[in-house]
Motif scaffolding. Structure first.
Motif, PDB file in Angstrom:
ATOM      1  N   LEU A  56      -5.205  -3.858  -0.029  1.00  0.00           N
ATOM      2  CA  LEU A  56      -4.591  -5.481   1.157  1.00  0.00           C
ATOM      3  C   LEU A  56      -4.024  -5.024   1.904  1.00  0.00           C
ATOM      4  O   LEU A  56      -3.693  -4.323   1.637  1.00  0.00           O
ATOM      5  N   CYS A  57      -4.216  -6.273   2.823  1.00  0.00           N
ATOM      6  CA  CYS A  57      -3.698  -5.641   4.440  1.00  0.00           C
ATOM      7  C   CYS A  57      -2.412  -6.050   3.913  1.00  0.00           C
ATOM      8  O   CYS A  57      -1.628  -6.825   3.627  1.00  0.00           O
ATOM      9  N   PRO A  58      -1.544  -4.826   4.470  1.00  0.00           N
ATOM     10  CA  PRO A  58       0.009  -5.442   4.142  1.00  0.00           C
ATOM     11  C   PRO A  58       0.667  -6.770   4.684  1.00  0.00           C
ATOM     12  O   PRO A  58       1.350  -7.008   4.533  1.00  0.00           O
ATOM     13  N   VAL A  59       0.278  -6.901   5.791  1.00  0.00           N
ATOM     14  CA  VAL A  59       0.260  -8.128   6.493  1.00  0.00           C
ATOM     15  C   VAL A  59      -0.288  -9.695   5.815  1.00  0.00           C
ATOM     16  O   VAL A  59       0.957 -10.598   6.068  1.00  0.00           O
ATOM     17  N   CYS A  60      -1.370  -9.719   5.797  1.00  0.00           N
ATOM     18  CA  CYS A  60      -2.080 -10.634   5.572  1.00  0.00           C
ATOM     19  C   CYS A  60      -2.740 -11.383   4.260  1.00  0.00           C
ATOM     20  O   CYS A  60      -3.230 -11.791   4.042  1.00  0.00           O
ATOM     21  N   PHE A  61      -2.644 -10.076   3.157  1.00  0.00           N
ATOM     22  CA  PHE A  61      -3.532  -9.505   1.889  1.00  0.00           C
ATOM     23  C   PHE A  61      -4.072 -10.139   1.919  1.00  0.00           C
ATOM     24  O   PHE A  61      -5.214 -10.552   0.356  1.00  0.00           O
ATOM     25  N   ASN A  62      -5.341 -10.062   2.997  1.00  0.00           N
ATOM     26  CA  ASN A  62      -7.075  -9.866   2.917  1.00  0.00           C
ATOM     27  C   ASN A  62      -7.280  -8.575   2.539  1.00  0.00           C
ATOM     28  O   ASN A  62      -6.486  -7.698   1.936  1.00  0.00           O
ATOM     29  N   ILE A  63      -8.910  -8.347   2.553  1.00  0.00           N
ATOM     30  CA  ILE A  63      -9.042  -7.093   2.065  1.00  0.00           C
ATOM     31  C   ILE A  63      -9.345  -6.271   2.699  1.00  0.00           C
ATOM     32  O   ILE A  63      -9.870  -6.812   3.822  1.00  0.00           O
ATOM     33  N   ILE A  68      -4.534  -1.829   8.201  1.00  0.00           N
ATOM     34  CA  ILE A  68      -3.594  -3.602   8.420  1.00  0.00           C
ATOM     35  C   ILE A  68      -5.682  -3.585   8.463  1.00  0.00           C
ATOM     36  O   ILE A  68      -6.429  -3.348   9.209  1.00  0.00           O
ATOM     37  N   CYS A  69      -6.180  -5.126   7.937  1.00  0.00           N
ATOM     38  CA  CYS A  69      -7.488  -5.284   8.297  1.00  0.00           C
ATOM     39  C   CYS A  69      -7.833  -5.914   9.919  1.00  0.00           C
ATOM     40  O   CYS A  69      -7.278  -5.782  11.278  1.00  0.00           O
ATOM     41  N   ASN A  70      -9.127  -5.314   9.864  1.00  0.00           N
ATOM     42  CA  ASN A  70      -9.549  -5.843  11.171  1.00  0.00           C
ATOM     43  C   ASN A  70      -9.049  -7.201  11.994  1.00  0.00           C
ATOM     44  O   ASN A  70      -8.852  -7.478  12.868  1.00  0.00           O
ATOM     45  N   ILE A  71      -8.770  -8.152  11.157  1.00  0.00           N
ATOM     46  CA  ILE A  71      -8.351  -9.207  11.785  1.00  0.00           C
ATOM     47  C   ILE A  71      -7.128  -8.899  12.378  1.00  0.00           C
ATOM     48  O   ILE A  71      -6.426  -9.783  13.193  1.00  0.00           O
ATOM     49  N   CYS A  72      -5.924  -8.913  11.112  1.00  0.00           N
ATOM     50  CA  CYS A  72      -4.796  -8.358  11.871  1.00  0.00           C
ATOM     51  C   CYS A  72      -5.011  -8.014  13.022  1.00  0.00           C
ATOM     52  O   CYS A  72      -3.770  -7.695  13.751  1.00  0.00           O
ATOM     53  N   SER A  73      -5.667  -6.741  12.581  1.00  0.00           N
ATOM     54  CA  SER A  73      -5.482  -5.333  14.440  1.00  0.00           C
ATOM     55  C   SER A  73      -6.015  -5.826  15.237  1.00  0.00           C
ATOM     56  O   SER A  73      -5.999  -5.315  16.681  1.00  0.00           O
TER      57      SER A  73
HETATM   58 ZN   LIG Z   1      -4.522  -8.579   7.823  1.00  0.00          ZN
END
Ligand SMILES: [Zn+2]
Length: 198
Positions: A56-63, A68-73
């Motif tokens: 899980l992405c530690p920011v948004c909890f996407n996988i 960090i996930c590609n959306i958050c980054s």
């Molecule tokens: Zn994320």
């Protein structure tokens, strides 16, 4: 007898997967047994690869398989907008609609009093943490338009008010009682465009 037990165990395990009834489980089990050793090992290694590398992405909890996930980054996404969804599959559905350019927060569930799921069981605390630095200007609540999704939305909406952000809800135009990941992309994209202050 031994063979039957092993087959039944496989069917029982497959039937635990979401959306798979006993008939489909039997069909899938027999299919797995019928494929070549190579195909079967590709299936097994994809399961174990996905399980060991995706977290899980530690920011948004996407996988994600990155830190960090590609959306958050992504610098192409609008980080002043957070869309709150119940599950990763809802995030995927909204991404498919192509209408949304902000970031997400996956609650990893919903408030569900009948099943004793309280606000502490989902990622609400982490959402509030993300609002503390003042960068976020709008929170779009995209929980499912059903009983549990509605009470989750009302509860989260109340907690968000003191932060002074714009709070909107997308589900208004969606059919009542439905689930976001079953809604077609066009309807979902319109629901996102027509989001109302909540
Ligand atoms: Zn994320």
């Amino acid at each position: 007898m031994e063979i039957e037990n092993k087959l039944n165990k496989l069917i029982t395990e497959i039937a635990k997967l979401p959306g798979i009834g006993p008939k489909s489980a039997e069909r899938i089990a027999l299919y797995i047994l019928s494929v070549s050793d190579n195909e079967a090992s590709v299936l097994l290694s994809s399961i174990s690869d996905a399980r060991s590398k995706i977290h899980l992405c530690p920011v948004c909890f996407n996988i994600t398989d990155s830190k960090i996930c590609n959306i958050c980054s992504s610098s192409n996404r609008d980080h002043s907008k957070i869309c709150v969804v119940e599950e990763v599959r809802d995030l995927f559905a909204i991404e498919r609609s192509g209408e949304y350019d902000g970031v997400y927060h996956v609650l990893q569930g919903r408030i569900d009093p009948m099943n004793h799921l309280t606000p502490e069981n989902i990622r609400i605390k982490e959402l509030l943490e993300r609002l503390r630095d003042g960068e976020v200007k709008e929170v779009i609540i995209a929980t499912n338009p059903n009983f549990n999704g509605d009470i989750s939305a009302i509860y989260i909406g109340k907690l968000l008010r003191p932060f002074g952000v714009k709070i909107t809800r997308i589900a208004m135009g969606l059919p009542k009682g439905t689930e976001i990941d079953f809604v077609d992309s066009v309807t979902l994209s319109m629901a996102m465009k027509d989001r109302k202050e909540f």
